[in-house]
Design an enzyme around this catalytic site. Structure first.
Site, short mmCIF file in Angstrom:
data_model
loop_
_atom_site.label_atom_id
_atom_site.label_comp_id
_atom_site.label_asym_id
_atom_site.label_seq_id
_atom_site.Cartn_x
_atom_site.Cartn_y
_atom_site.Cartn_z
N ARG A 121 35.41 82.47 40.47
CA ARG A 121 35.65 81.30 39.60
C ARG A 121 36.83 80.46 40.06
NH1 ARG A 121 34.31 84.97 35.20
NH2 ARG A 121 32.09 84.66 34.75
N LYS A 143 37.76 66.58 47.26
CA LYS A 143 36.29 66.52 47.21
C LYS A 143 35.76 67.58 48.17
CE LYS A 143 35.21 61.75 45.96
NZ LYS A 143 34.60 60.47 46.42
N GLU A 185 38.22 55.33 59.51
CA GLU A 185 38.77 55.61 58.17
C GLU A 185 40.25 55.17 58.09
OE1 GLU A 185 36.72 56.71 55.84
OE2 GLU A 185 35.13 57.84 56.83
N LYS A 227 46.01 57.49 50.59
CA LYS A 227 45.01 58.30 49.88
C LYS A 227 45.64 59.07 48.73
CE LYS A 227 40.93 61.02 49.97
NZ LYS A 227 39.79 61.57 50.67
N GLU A 237 37.44 59.87 40.37
CA GLU A 237 36.67 58.64 40.57
C GLU A 237 36.07 58.15 39.26
OE1 GLU A 237 34.81 58.76 44.50
OE2 GLU A 237 33.31 57.35 43.79
N ARG A 242 39.35 54.97 43.06
CA ARG A 242 39.00 55.88 44.16
C ARG A 242 37.72 55.42 44.85
NH1 ARG A 242 39.58 62.48 44.76
NH2 ARG A 242 38.77 62.52 46.90
N ASN A 246 35.27 54.21 49.37
CA ASN A 246 33.90 54.22 49.90
C ASN A 246 33.55 52.91 50.61
OD1 ASN A 246 33.52 56.78 48.81
ND2 ASN A 246 32.85 55.95 46.84
N HIS A 249 30.66 52.52 53.09
CA HIS A 249 29.84 53.73 53.05
C HIS A 249 28.40 53.46 52.60
CE1 HIS A 249 33.66 55.63 53.76
NE2 HIS A 249 33.15 56.85 53.70
N HIS A 253 25.76 54.43 55.01
CA HIS A 253 24.82 55.51 54.67
C HIS A 253 23.40 55.14 55.11
CE1 HIS A 253 23.34 58.94 52.36
NE2 HIS A 253 22.33 58.14 52.02
N HIS A 267 29.32 59.72 61.45
CA HIS A 267 29.65 59.18 60.12
C HIS A 267 30.68 58.05 60.20
CE1 HIS A 267 30.60 59.05 55.85
NE2 HIS A 267 31.87 59.25 56.15
P1 NAD Z 1 33.40 67.94 62.00
O1 NAD Z 1 34.15 68.82 61.14
O2 NAD Z 1 31.96 68.22 62.26
O3 NAD Z 1 34.14 67.83 63.41
C1 NAD Z 1 33.59 67.04 64.44
C2 NAD Z 1 33.43 67.85 65.73
O4 NAD Z 1 34.70 68.04 66.32
C3 NAD Z 1 32.84 69.25 65.53
O5 NAD Z 1 32.01 69.53 66.62
C4 NAD Z 1 34.08 70.15 65.58
O6 NAD Z 1 33.76 71.45 66.02
C5 NAD Z 1 34.93 69.44 66.57
N1 NAD Z 1 36.36 69.61 66.46
C6 NAD Z 1 37.10 69.65 65.31
N2 NAD Z 1 38.41 69.65 65.62
C7 NAD Z 1 38.49 69.64 66.97
C8 NAD Z 1 39.57 69.61 67.88
N3 NAD Z 1 40.83 69.51 67.46
N4 NAD Z 1 39.30 69.63 69.20
C9 NAD Z 1 38.02 69.65 69.64
N5 NAD Z 1 36.95 69.63 68.84
C10 NAD Z 1 37.19 69.64 67.51
O7 NAD Z 1 33.42 66.41 61.51
P2 NAD Z 1 34.51 65.50 60.79
O8 NAD Z 1 34.25 64.13 61.31
O9 NAD Z 1 35.87 66.06 60.87
O10 NAD Z 1 34.08 65.59 59.26
C11 NAD Z 1 32.85 65.11 58.82
C12 NAD Z 1 32.55 65.71 57.48
O11 NAD Z 1 33.58 65.34 56.58
C13 NAD Z 1 31.25 65.24 56.86
O12 NAD Z 1 30.53 66.35 56.41
C14 NAD Z 1 31.68 64.37 55.69
O13 NAD Z 1 30.76 64.41 54.63
C15 NAD Z 1 32.99 64.99 55.33
N6 NAD Z 1 33.92 64.11 54.64
C16 NAD Z 1 34.50 64.58 53.50
C17 NAD Z 1 35.41 63.80 52.83
C18 NAD Z 1 36.09 64.35 51.62
O14 NAD Z 1 36.81 63.60 50.94
N7 NAD Z 1 35.93 65.62 51.31
C19 NAD Z 1 35.74 62.52 53.29
C20 NAD Z 1 35.13 62.07 54.47
C21 NAD Z 1 34.22 62.87 55.13
N1 GLY Z 2 36.52 59.95 51.12
C1 GLY Z 2 36.34 59.41 49.82
C2 GLY Z 2 37.14 60.10 48.78
O1 GLY Z 2 37.84 61.06 49.07
O2 GLY Z 2 37.08 59.72 47.64
#
Ligand code: NAD
Ligand code: GLY
Length: 370
Positions: A121, A143, A185, A227, A237, A242, A246, A249, A253, A267
Protein backbone atom coordinates in the site's frame (compact mmCIF):
# COMPACT_ATOMS: atom_id res chain seq x y z
CA UNK A 1 25.62 21.06 -5.01
CA UNK A 2 22.52 22.89 -6.29
CA UNK A 3 19.34 22.19 -4.32
CA UNK A 4 15.76 22.79 -5.50
CA UNK A 5 12.84 22.00 -3.17
CA UNK A 6 9.45 20.68 -4.21
CA UNK A 7 7.10 22.23 -1.64
CA UNK A 8 4.22 19.83 -1.06
CA UNK A 9 3.67 19.96 2.69
CA UNK A 10 4.24 16.52 4.19
CA UNK A 11 5.20 15.19 0.75
CA UNK A 12 7.92 17.83 0.15
CA UNK A 13 11.30 16.66 -1.11
CA UNK A 14 14.62 18.04 -2.28
CA UNK A 15 16.25 17.69 -5.69
CA UNK A 16 20.06 17.77 -5.58
CA UNK A 17 22.01 18.47 -8.78
CA UNK A 18 25.78 18.22 -9.19
CA UNK A 19 28.28 16.85 -11.68
CA UNK A 20 29.63 13.70 -10.02
CA UNK A 21 26.77 13.51 -7.49
CA UNK A 22 26.46 9.74 -8.03
CA UNK A 23 29.91 9.28 -6.51
CA UNK A 24 28.55 10.90 -3.31
CA UNK A 25 25.41 8.75 -3.26
CA UNK A 26 26.57 6.81 -0.20
CA UNK A 27 26.18 9.89 1.98
CA UNK A 28 23.25 11.38 0.08
CA UNK A 29 21.15 8.19 0.04
CA UNK A 30 22.07 7.00 3.55
CA UNK A 31 18.94 8.58 5.12
CA UNK A 32 16.81 6.35 2.85
CA UNK A 33 18.59 3.07 3.71
CA UNK A 34 16.36 2.35 6.69
CA UNK A 35 17.54 -1.23 7.21
CA UNK A 36 21.13 -0.72 6.09
CA UNK A 37 20.37 -1.67 2.49
CA UNK A 38 18.94 -0.24 -0.70
CA UNK A 39 17.26 -2.07 -3.57
CA UNK A 40 18.26 -0.47 -6.89
CA UNK A 41 16.14 -0.96 -10.01
CA UNK A 42 17.66 -0.08 -13.37
CA UNK A 43 17.73 -1.18 -17.02
CA UNK A 44 20.41 -3.08 -18.91
CA UNK A 45 21.86 0.00 -20.68
CA UNK A 46 22.10 2.09 -17.54
CA UNK A 47 23.44 -0.86 -15.54
CA UNK A 48 26.31 -1.14 -17.97
CA UNK A 49 27.37 2.50 -17.63
CA UNK A 50 26.33 3.79 -14.23
CA UNK A 51 25.38 0.98 -11.84
CA UNK A 52 28.98 0.19 -10.82
CA UNK A 53 29.55 3.85 -9.80
CA UNK A 54 26.33 3.98 -7.82
CA UNK A 55 26.93 0.65 -6.07
CA UNK A 56 30.53 1.58 -5.24
CA UNK A 57 29.38 4.84 -3.63
CA UNK A 58 26.58 3.18 -1.66
CA UNK A 59 28.64 0.21 -0.52
CA UNK A 60 31.47 2.59 0.42
CA UNK A 61 29.11 4.06 3.01
CA UNK A 62 28.52 0.61 4.52
CA UNK A 63 25.10 0.17 2.93
CA UNK A 64 24.26 -3.15 1.23
CA UNK A 65 22.67 -3.18 -2.24
CA UNK A 66 20.36 -5.53 -4.07
CA UNK A 67 19.85 -4.92 -7.77
CA UNK A 68 17.08 -5.61 -10.26
CA UNK A 69 18.03 -5.08 -13.92
CA UNK A 70 15.14 -4.83 -16.40
CA UNK A 71 15.09 -4.74 -20.20
CA UNK A 72 15.40 -1.22 -21.67
CA UNK A 73 12.59 0.43 -23.61
CA UNK A 74 8.99 1.54 -23.39
CA UNK A 75 7.79 -2.10 -23.38
CA UNK A 76 9.06 -2.36 -19.80
CA UNK A 77 6.19 -0.11 -18.62
CA UNK A 78 3.88 -3.14 -18.72
CA UNK A 79 1.72 -5.24 -16.39
CA UNK A 80 4.12 -8.16 -16.88
CA UNK A 81 7.19 -6.19 -15.79
CA UNK A 82 5.25 -4.55 -12.94
CA UNK A 83 4.12 -7.94 -11.66
CA UNK A 84 7.64 -9.39 -11.91
CA UNK A 85 9.20 -6.38 -10.20
CA UNK A 86 6.72 -6.22 -7.31
CA UNK A 87 7.12 -10.00 -6.76
CA UNK A 88 10.90 -9.58 -6.56
CA UNK A 89 10.67 -6.53 -4.28
CA UNK A 90 8.47 -8.63 -1.98
CA UNK A 91 10.99 -11.47 -2.17
CA UNK A 92 13.68 -8.98 -1.10
CA UNK A 93 11.47 -8.23 1.90
CA UNK A 94 11.05 -4.54 1.09
CA UNK A 95 9.05 -2.96 3.91
CA UNK A 96 6.74 0.02 3.85
CA UNK A 97 9.27 2.31 5.54
CA UNK A 98 11.96 1.48 2.98
CA UNK A 99 12.93 3.24 -0.24
CA UNK A 100 13.56 1.68 -3.64
CA UNK A 101 16.07 3.47 -5.89
CA UNK A 102 15.07 4.08 -9.54
CA UNK A 103 18.27 4.46 -11.58
CA UNK A 104 17.45 5.22 -15.22
CA UNK A 105 15.31 7.19 -17.61
CA UNK A 106 11.60 7.91 -17.55
CA UNK A 107 10.70 4.27 -18.17
CA UNK A 108 12.44 3.03 -15.02
CA UNK A 109 11.28 6.07 -13.00
CA UNK A 110 7.63 5.64 -14.02
CA UNK A 111 7.63 1.87 -13.42
CA UNK A 112 9.47 1.94 -10.09
CA UNK A 113 7.34 4.85 -8.88
CA UNK A 114 4.16 2.95 -9.67
CA UNK A 115 5.50 -0.26 -8.08
CA UNK A 116 6.38 1.76 -4.96
CA UNK A 117 2.90 3.29 -4.87
CA UNK A 118 1.25 -0.13 -4.60
CA UNK A 119 3.85 -2.22 -2.75
CA UNK A 120 2.42 -2.89 0.71
CA UNK A 121 0.00 0.00 0.00
CA UNK A 122 2.88 2.34 -0.62
CA UNK A 123 6.60 2.34 0.09
CA UNK A 124 9.10 5.09 -0.61
CA UNK A 125 11.27 5.62 -3.67
CA UNK A 126 14.15 7.78 -4.75
CA UNK A 127 14.81 8.92 -8.30
CA UNK A 128 18.32 8.90 -9.78
CA UNK A 129 17.47 9.96 -13.36
CA UNK A 130 19.98 9.30 -16.15
CA UNK A 131 18.33 10.74 -19.29
CA UNK A 132 17.89 14.45 -19.96
CA UNK A 133 14.13 13.91 -20.21
CA UNK A 134 14.07 12.29 -16.78
CA UNK A 135 16.41 14.89 -15.25
CA UNK A 136 14.31 17.85 -16.42
CA UNK A 137 10.82 16.39 -16.28
CA UNK A 138 9.77 12.85 -15.41
CA UNK A 139 11.73 12.34 -12.16
CA UNK A 140 9.95 15.31 -10.57
CA UNK A 141 6.26 15.61 -9.82
CA UNK A 142 5.12 12.12 -8.88
CA UNK A 143 3.33 11.00 -12.04
CA UNK A 144 3.93 7.25 -12.27
CA UNK A 145 2.43 4.80 -14.74
CA UNK A 146 2.57 1.79 -16.99
CA UNK A 147 1.05 1.50 -20.48
CA UNK A 148 -2.01 -0.44 -21.57
CA UNK A 149 -2.99 -1.71 -25.04
CA UNK A 150 -5.57 1.11 -24.88
CA UNK A 151 -2.87 3.77 -24.60
CA UNK A 152 0.23 5.12 -22.91
CA UNK A 153 0.33 5.90 -19.17
CA UNK A 154 -3.31 4.89 -18.66
CA UNK A 155 -2.66 2.87 -15.49
CA UNK A 156 -0.84 4.73 -12.76
CA UNK A 157 -0.85 6.81 -9.64
CA UNK A 158 0.41 10.06 -8.21
CA UNK A 159 3.21 9.03 -5.87
CA UNK A 160 5.94 11.54 -5.06
CA UNK A 161 9.54 10.42 -4.67
CA UNK A 162 11.26 11.22 -1.36
CA UNK A 163 14.39 12.53 -3.03
CA UNK A 164 15.77 13.19 -6.53
CA UNK A 165 19.51 12.94 -7.11
CA UNK A 166 20.65 14.33 -10.47
CA UNK A 167 24.16 13.78 -11.81
CA UNK A 168 24.37 15.47 -15.23
CA UNK A 169 27.59 13.59 -16.06
CA UNK A 170 25.47 10.46 -16.57
CA UNK A 171 24.32 12.16 -19.79
CA UNK A 172 27.82 11.72 -21.25
CA UNK A 173 26.84 8.16 -22.26
CA UNK A 174 23.34 9.01 -23.51
CA UNK A 175 22.91 8.68 -27.31
CA UNK A 176 22.79 12.08 -29.03
CA UNK A 177 19.25 11.45 -30.28
CA UNK A 178 17.95 10.77 -26.75
CA UNK A 179 19.65 13.96 -25.57
CA UNK A 180 17.86 15.96 -28.27
CA UNK A 181 14.53 14.39 -27.34
CA UNK A 182 15.04 15.43 -23.71
CA UNK A 183 16.01 18.92 -24.83
CA UNK A 184 12.53 19.43 -26.28
CA UNK A 185 11.21 19.34 -22.70
CA UNK A 186 13.81 21.95 -21.67
CA UNK A 187 12.72 24.37 -24.41
CA UNK A 188 9.12 23.66 -23.38
CA UNK A 189 9.62 25.49 -20.06
CA UNK A 190 10.58 28.64 -21.97
CA UNK A 191 7.66 28.37 -24.36
CA UNK A 192 5.14 27.82 -21.54
CA UNK A 193 5.65 30.95 -19.46
CA UNK A 194 9.23 32.20 -19.62
CA UNK A 195 10.32 34.00 -22.79
CA UNK A 196 13.66 34.94 -21.20
CA UNK A 197 14.44 31.26 -20.69
CA UNK A 198 13.51 30.53 -24.30
CA UNK A 199 15.99 33.23 -25.37
CA UNK A 200 18.56 31.49 -23.12
CA UNK A 201 17.76 28.23 -24.94
CA UNK A 202 18.29 29.90 -28.31
CA UNK A 203 21.74 31.02 -27.15
CA UNK A 204 22.74 27.82 -25.31
CA UNK A 205 20.70 24.86 -26.59
CA UNK A 206 23.24 23.68 -29.16
CA UNK A 207 26.07 23.91 -26.59
CA UNK A 208 24.05 21.85 -24.13
CA UNK A 209 23.39 19.15 -26.72
CA UNK A 210 27.09 19.18 -27.64
CA UNK A 211 27.76 18.18 -24.01
CA UNK A 212 29.05 21.44 -22.50
CA UNK A 213 28.80 21.12 -18.71
CA UNK A 214 27.83 24.68 -17.70
CA UNK A 215 24.75 25.12 -19.94
CA UNK A 216 23.69 21.54 -19.20
CA UNK A 217 23.57 22.01 -15.45
CA UNK A 218 21.91 25.42 -15.79
CA UNK A 219 19.20 23.96 -18.07
CA UNK A 220 18.52 21.17 -15.56
CA UNK A 221 18.42 23.58 -12.61
CA UNK A 222 16.08 25.98 -14.37
CA UNK A 223 13.81 23.18 -15.65
CA UNK A 224 13.36 21.40 -12.30
CA UNK A 225 12.81 24.73 -10.55
CA UNK A 226 10.06 25.54 -13.07
CA UNK A 227 8.52 22.10 -12.70
CA UNK A 228 8.75 22.21 -8.89
CA UNK A 229 6.92 25.55 -8.88
CA UNK A 230 4.13 24.22 -11.11
CA UNK A 231 3.77 20.90 -9.24
CA UNK A 232 3.69 22.67 -5.86
CA UNK A 233 0.79 24.81 -7.07
CA UNK A 234 -1.16 22.06 -8.86
CA UNK A 235 0.07 18.62 -7.77
CA UNK A 236 -2.79 16.62 -9.29
CA UNK A 237 -3.50 18.71 -12.37
CA UNK A 238 -6.81 19.91 -10.97
CA UNK A 239 -6.39 23.43 -12.39
CA UNK A 240 -5.04 24.31 -15.82
CA UNK A 241 -1.58 25.08 -14.41
CA UNK A 242 0.08 21.64 -14.49
CA UNK A 243 -1.69 20.97 -17.79
CA UNK A 244 0.62 23.61 -19.32
CA UNK A 245 3.40 21.01 -19.04
CA UNK A 246 1.55 19.12 -21.78
CA UNK A 247 2.42 21.78 -24.40
CA UNK A 248 2.94 20.02 -27.73
CA UNK A 249 1.75 16.70 -26.33
CA UNK A 250 -1.67 16.50 -28.03
CA UNK A 251 -0.26 17.13 -31.52
CA UNK A 252 2.79 15.08 -30.53
CA UNK A 253 0.68 12.15 -29.36
CA UNK A 254 -0.99 11.95 -32.78
CA UNK A 255 2.43 11.88 -34.45
CA UNK A 256 3.66 9.18 -32.07
CA UNK A 257 0.54 7.12 -32.72
CA UNK A 258 1.00 7.51 -36.49
CA UNK A 259 4.60 6.30 -36.24
CA UNK A 260 3.57 3.35 -34.05
CA UNK A 261 5.12 4.65 -30.78
CA UNK A 262 8.42 3.42 -32.13
CA UNK A 263 12.02 4.48 -32.59
CA UNK A 264 10.91 6.22 -35.78
CA UNK A 265 9.89 9.15 -33.58
CA UNK A 266 10.96 9.43 -29.94
CA UNK A 267 8.51 10.97 -27.45
CA UNK A 268 10.57 14.16 -27.08
CA UNK A 269 10.90 14.50 -30.85
CA UNK A 270 7.11 14.23 -31.16
CA UNK A 271 6.74 16.88 -28.44
CA UNK A 272 9.11 19.17 -30.38
CA UNK A 273 7.11 18.85 -33.60
CA UNK A 274 3.91 19.14 -31.56
CA UNK A 275 5.04 22.41 -29.97
CA UNK A 276 5.88 23.86 -33.41
CA UNK A 277 2.43 22.79 -34.65
CA UNK A 278 0.69 24.26 -31.58
CA UNK A 279 2.38 27.61 -32.21
CA UNK A 280 1.61 27.57 -35.95
CA UNK A 281 -2.02 26.65 -35.27
CA UNK A 282 -2.19 29.49 -32.74
CA UNK A 283 -0.79 31.87 -35.39
CA UNK A 284 -3.26 30.58 -37.98
CA UNK A 285 -6.24 31.40 -35.79
CA UNK A 286 -4.86 34.86 -35.00
CA UNK A 287 -3.80 34.23 -31.41
CA UNK A 288 -0.05 34.37 -31.78
CA UNK A 289 2.29 36.55 -33.87
CA UNK A 290 3.50 34.55 -36.90
CA UNK A 291 7.08 35.63 -36.07
CA UNK A 292 6.85 33.85 -32.66
CA UNK A 293 5.73 30.62 -34.34
CA UNK A 294 8.56 30.95 -36.88
CA UNK A 295 11.05 31.56 -34.04
CA UNK A 296 9.95 28.32 -32.32
CA UNK A 297 10.37 26.34 -35.55
CA UNK A 298 13.78 27.88 -36.26
CA UNK A 299 15.14 27.02 -32.83
CA UNK A 300 13.92 23.42 -32.92
CA UNK A 301 15.46 22.92 -36.36
CA UNK A 302 18.70 24.56 -35.19
CA UNK A 303 19.12 21.91 -32.48
CA UNK A 304 18.21 19.08 -34.86
CA UNK A 305 14.64 18.50 -33.68
CA UNK A 306 11.64 18.00 -35.99
CA UNK A 307 9.43 21.07 -36.31
CA UNK A 308 6.52 19.78 -38.38
CA UNK A 309 4.84 16.79 -40.00
CA UNK A 310 7.40 16.14 -42.74
CA UNK A 311 10.38 16.53 -40.40
CA UNK A 312 8.70 14.06 -38.04
CA UNK A 313 8.27 11.58 -40.91
CA UNK A 314 4.47 11.78 -40.81
CA UNK A 315 2.36 11.86 -43.97
CA UNK A 316 -1.06 10.98 -42.52
CA UNK A 317 -4.10 13.14 -43.29
CA UNK A 318 -5.53 15.66 -40.83
CA UNK A 319 -8.53 13.37 -40.25
CA UNK A 320 -6.29 10.42 -39.44
CA UNK A 321 -4.19 12.46 -37.01
CA UNK A 322 -7.23 13.95 -35.30
CA UNK A 323 -8.57 10.39 -35.06
CA UNK A 324 -5.53 9.51 -32.96
CA UNK A 325 -6.11 12.57 -30.76
CA UNK A 326 -9.69 11.50 -30.10
CA UNK A 327 -8.35 8.56 -28.04
CA UNK A 328 -6.61 10.95 -25.65
CA UNK A 329 -7.46 10.40 -21.97
CA UNK A 330 -8.17 14.13 -21.61
CA UNK A 331 -11.08 13.97 -24.13
CA UNK A 332 -14.27 15.22 -22.43
CA UNK A 333 -17.69 15.76 -23.98
CA UNK A 334 -16.34 15.35 -27.51
CA UNK A 335 -13.74 18.10 -27.02
CA UNK A 336 -10.07 17.97 -26.25
CA UNK A 337 -8.25 20.69 -24.32
CA UNK A 338 -5.48 22.15 -26.50
CA UNK A 339 -2.41 24.00 -25.28
CA UNK A 340 -2.29 27.11 -27.46
CA UNK A 341 -0.18 30.26 -27.30
CA UNK A 342 -0.62 34.02 -27.48
CA UNK A 343 3.13 34.23 -27.98
CA UNK A 344 6.36 32.72 -26.66
CA UNK A 345 5.94 32.30 -22.90
CA UNK A 346 2.20 32.88 -23.14
CA UNK A 347 0.54 29.47 -23.38
CA UNK A 348 -2.91 28.61 -22.09
CA UNK A 349 -5.46 25.80 -22.20
CA UNK A 350 -8.19 26.26 -24.83
CA UNK A 351 -11.18 23.92 -24.35
CA UNK A 352 -13.16 25.27 -27.32
CA UNK A 353 -11.00 24.06 -30.20
CA UNK A 354 -12.93 22.34 -33.01
CA UNK A 355 -11.23 19.08 -33.98
CA UNK A 356 -12.43 19.59 -37.59
CA UNK A 357 -10.54 22.90 -37.70
CA UNK A 358 -7.40 21.19 -36.38
CA UNK A 359 -7.77 18.53 -39.10
CA UNK A 360 -8.02 21.26 -41.76
CA UNK A 361 -4.90 22.94 -40.35
CA UNK A 362 -2.99 19.64 -40.43
CA UNK A 363 -4.02 19.09 -44.05
CA UNK A 364 -2.68 22.57 -44.91
CA UNK A 365 0.57 21.70 -43.10
CA UNK A 366 0.79 18.45 -45.03
CA UNK A 367 0.17 20.17 -48.37
CA UNK A 368 2.71 22.92 -47.67
CA UNK A 369 5.38 20.35 -46.81
CA UNK A 370 4.91 18.30 -49.99
P1 NAD B 1 13.97 5.69 -21.40
O1 NAD B 1 13.88 5.55 -19.97
O2 NAD B 1 13.45 4.61 -22.27
O3 NAD B 1 15.50 5.96 -21.80
C1 NAD B 1 15.85 6.11 -23.16
C2 NAD B 1 16.98 5.14 -23.54
O4 NAD B 1 18.20 5.61 -22.98
C3 NAD B 1 16.80 3.72 -23.02
O5 NAD B 1 17.27 2.83 -23.99
C4 NAD B 1 17.70 3.68 -21.79
O6 NAD B 1 18.16 2.37 -21.52
C5 NAD B 1 18.82 4.57 -22.22
N1 NAD B 1 19.56 5.25 -21.18
C6 NAD B 1 19.05 5.83 -20.06
N2 NAD B 1 20.02 6.52 -19.42
C7 NAD B 1 21.15 6.34 -20.14
C8 NAD B 1 22.47 6.82 -20.01
N3 NAD B 1 22.81 7.69 -19.06
N4 NAD B 1 23.39 6.43 -20.92
C9 NAD B 1 23.05 5.61 -21.94
N5 NAD B 1 21.80 5.16 -22.15
C10 NAD B 1 20.87 5.52 -21.25
O7 NAD B 1 13.27 7.03 -21.95
P2 NAD B 1 13.09 8.50 -21.37
O8 NAD B 1 13.07 9.37 -22.57
O9 NAD B 1 14.03 8.80 -20.27
O10 NAD B 1 11.64 8.44 -20.72
C11 NAD B 1 10.50 8.21 -21.49
C12 NAD B 1 9.38 7.79 -20.59
O11 NAD B 1 9.14 8.82 -19.65
C13 NAD B 1 8.07 7.54 -21.30
O12 NAD B 1 7.54 6.31 -20.87
C14 NAD B 1 7.17 8.68 -20.85
O13 NAD B 1 5.82 8.32 -20.79
C15 NAD B 1 7.74 8.98 -19.50
N6 NAD B 1 7.50 10.34 -19.02
C16 NAD B 1 7.01 10.47 -17.76
C17 NAD B 1 6.79 11.74 -17.25
C18 NAD B 1 6.31 11.88 -15.84
O14 NAD B 1 6.00 13.01 -15.42
N7 NAD B 1 6.25 10.82 -15.07
C19 NAD B 1 7.08 12.88 -18.01
C20 NAD B 1 7.59 12.70 -19.30
C21 NAD B 1 7.80 11.42 -19.79
N1 GLY C 1 5.21 15.76 -17.72
C1 GLY C 1 3.95 16.33 -17.39
C2 GLY C 1 3.69 16.39 -15.93
O1 GLY C 1 4.51 15.97 -15.14
O2 GLY C 1 2.66 16.86 -15.53
Amino acid sequence: MIRVDVALGARSYPIDIADGAIDRAGTLLAPFAKRGRLVIVTDQNVAQYHLPRLEKAICGAGIATQVEVLPPGEGTKSWAQLAGLTDRLLAHGVERGEHVVALGGGVIGDLVGFAASILKRGCGFVQVPTTLLAQVDSSVGGKTAINSPAGKNLIGAFHQPSYVLIDPTTLDTLPRRELGAGYAEVAKYGLIDDERFFAWCEANGAKLIAGEAAPRIEAIRHSVAAKARIVAADERETTDLRALLNLGHTFGHALEADTGFSDRLLHGEAVAAGMALAFRYSARIGLCPAEDAARVSRHLAAVGLPNGLAAAGVSASGAELVGHMAHDKKMAGGRLPFLLARGIGKTFVDKQVELADVAAFLDEERASAL
